[in-house]
Design an enzyme around this catalytic site. Sequence first.
Site, PDB file in Angstrom:
ATOM      1  N   ASP A  63       1.022  -1.241  -0.684  1.00  0.00           N
ATOM      2  CA  ASP A  63       0.130   0.116  -0.098  1.00  0.00           C
ATOM      3  C   ASP A  63       1.291   1.459   0.155  1.00  0.00           C
ATOM      4  O   ASP A  63       1.806   0.933   0.443  1.00  0.00           O
ATOM      5  CB  ASP A  63      -1.067   0.115   1.218  1.00  0.00           C
ATOM      6  N   ASP A 132      -7.376  -2.826  14.628  1.00  0.00           N
ATOM      7  CA  ASP A 132      -8.844  -3.326  14.606  1.00  0.00           C
ATOM      8  C   ASP A 132      -8.697  -4.353  13.222  1.00  0.00           C
ATOM      9  O   ASP A 132     -10.064  -4.290  12.888  1.00  0.00           O
ATOM     10  CB  ASP A 132      -9.822  -1.992  13.730  1.00  0.00           C
ATOM     11  N   HIS A 134      -7.012  -4.867  10.353  1.00  0.00           N
ATOM     12  CA  HIS A 134      -7.142  -4.140   9.143  1.00  0.00           C
ATOM     13  C   HIS A 134      -5.605  -4.895   8.411  1.00  0.00           C
ATOM     14  O   HIS A 134      -5.194  -4.809   8.993  1.00  0.00           O
ATOM     15  CB  HIS A 134      -7.735  -3.190   8.694  1.00  0.00           C
ATOM     16  N   GLU A 139     -10.004  -1.453   5.139  1.00  0.00           N
ATOM     17  CA  GLU A 139     -10.656  -0.834   6.303  1.00  0.00           C
ATOM     18  C   GLU A 139     -11.444  -2.477   6.658  1.00  0.00           C
ATOM     19  O   GLU A 139     -11.681  -3.178   6.173  1.00  0.00           O
ATOM     20  CB  GLU A 139     -10.855   0.162   6.332  1.00  0.00           C
TER      21      GLU A 139
HETATM   22  C1  GLP Z   1      -0.641   0.227   8.830  1.00  0.00           C
HETATM   23  C2  GLP Z   1      -0.403  -0.391   7.485  1.00  0.00           C
HETATM   24  C3  GLP Z   1      -0.220  -1.777   7.216  1.00  0.00           C
HETATM   25  C4  GLP Z   1      -0.014  -2.473   8.942  1.00  0.00           C
HETATM   26  C5  GLP Z   1      -0.889  -1.651  10.049  1.00  0.00           C
HETATM   27  C6  GLP Z   1      -0.153  -1.554  11.870  1.00  0.00           C
HETATM   28  O1  GLP Z   1      -1.721   0.341   8.294  1.00  0.00           O
HETATM   29  N1  GLP Z   1      -1.174  -0.017   5.979  1.00  0.00           N
HETATM   30  O2  GLP Z   1       0.151  -2.980   6.499  1.00  0.00           O
HETATM   31  O3  GLP Z   1       0.142  -4.223   9.554  1.00  0.00           O
HETATM   32  O4  GLP Z   1       0.029  -0.171   9.877  1.00  0.00           O
HETATM   33  O5  GLP Z   1       0.912  -1.317  11.700  1.00  0.00           O
HETATM   34  P1  GLP Z   1       1.887  -1.392  12.839  1.00  0.00           P
HETATM   35  O6  GLP Z   1       3.054  -2.695  12.458  1.00  0.00           O
HETATM   36  O7  GLP Z   1       3.530   0.005  12.920  1.00  0.00           O
HETATM   37  O8  GLP Z   1       1.674  -1.669  14.091  1.00  0.00           O
END
Ligand code: GLP
Length: 256
Positions: A63, A132, A134, A139
Site C-alpha cells: 500500500d 482493528d 485490517h 479497512e
Molecule cells: C498500517 C499498514 C499496515 C500495517 C499496520 C500496522 O495500517 N498499512 O500494513 O500492518 O499499519 O502497523 P504497525 O506494525 O505499526 O502496528
Amino acid sequence: MEIIIQSTPQAATEIAARLMAKLIGKKPGAVIGLATGSTPELLYRSLINLHLDWSRVTTFNLDEYIGIPREHPQSYHSFMQQQLFRHVNIRPESVHIPDGMAADIPAACQSYESQISAAGGIDLQLLGIGTDGHIGFNELTSSLASRTRIKTLTPQTRRDNARFFGNEDQVPQHVITMGIGTILEARHCLLLAFGAKKARAIAGAVEGPVTAMNPASALQLHPHVTLCLDEAAAAELRMTEYYRWVYDQKPDWQKA
Ligand code: GLP
C-alpha cells in the site's frame, strides 16, 4: 493456519526471517510482497544482516498513501528505502510500490494488478495487522474479494498512524492498497504481530468468524498462512496450547 508463538518479537522475527531467507535461497527470482509499519522493521534488519542476494528478487508493496510525494519522509516509498532497499542489492526496477501521486489512480491500481500477474504472482506476502484487524489498508467492511484500489482510512487507523506524522490531521485520508482478494492470491501469507494492542485483532483473525469486520480473518480462506506472534499478541487466543504443541511436534527441517 500455522500459528507460531514465541516469547519475544525478536524470536518471532527470527523465524520469519529464516522463512524468507529459505525462499530466496530456493527461488532466487522470488516475488515477495512487502509490508510497512513498525512491526516488520525488526525483520528488515534481520534480513539485511543475513546478506541475502536480492539481485533477482521482485517486490510488491501492499500500500501507499495518496497525495504525499514519494520523497516525503512518511511515504511508504521512503520507509522501504530506509528500512530495506538501500541496504540490499535489489534492482530498483524490481521494486513496486503503488503510486500515490498518479494522475489516474484507478488506472494505476489496475496496472499494479497487471504487474503482479506479469511477474507470475506473489510467492510470499508479508503482512502486519492493524489494531482493528485490517491488513494492508483494507479497512473494516472491505470486500473480501477486493482488488488493488483507493480506500478511505478510518479515524482509528489515522489515530494509530498519527505517531509517524506528528498529529492525526497530517495523516492522509486516502490510500492505495492491494485488495483482500489480491492478498489471498499470494502463494503463502506470512503475518507478524507483536504486542498486547494486537491481541484482540489476532484472536478475531484466527478464531473468530470470517468477517469483513476483521479483514485479517479472510486469511482463514487461504491454504497456506503462517503467523509469527509474540506472547502478548497471542494472549487472547483460546487454543495456544494446541498451536504450541503442533509447532513443537514439527521436525526441525520443516520448521523455518
Ligand atoms: C498500517 C499498514 C499496515 C500495517 C499496520 C500496522 O495500517 N498499512 O500494513 O500492518 O499499519 O502497523 P504497525 O506494525 O505499526 O502496528
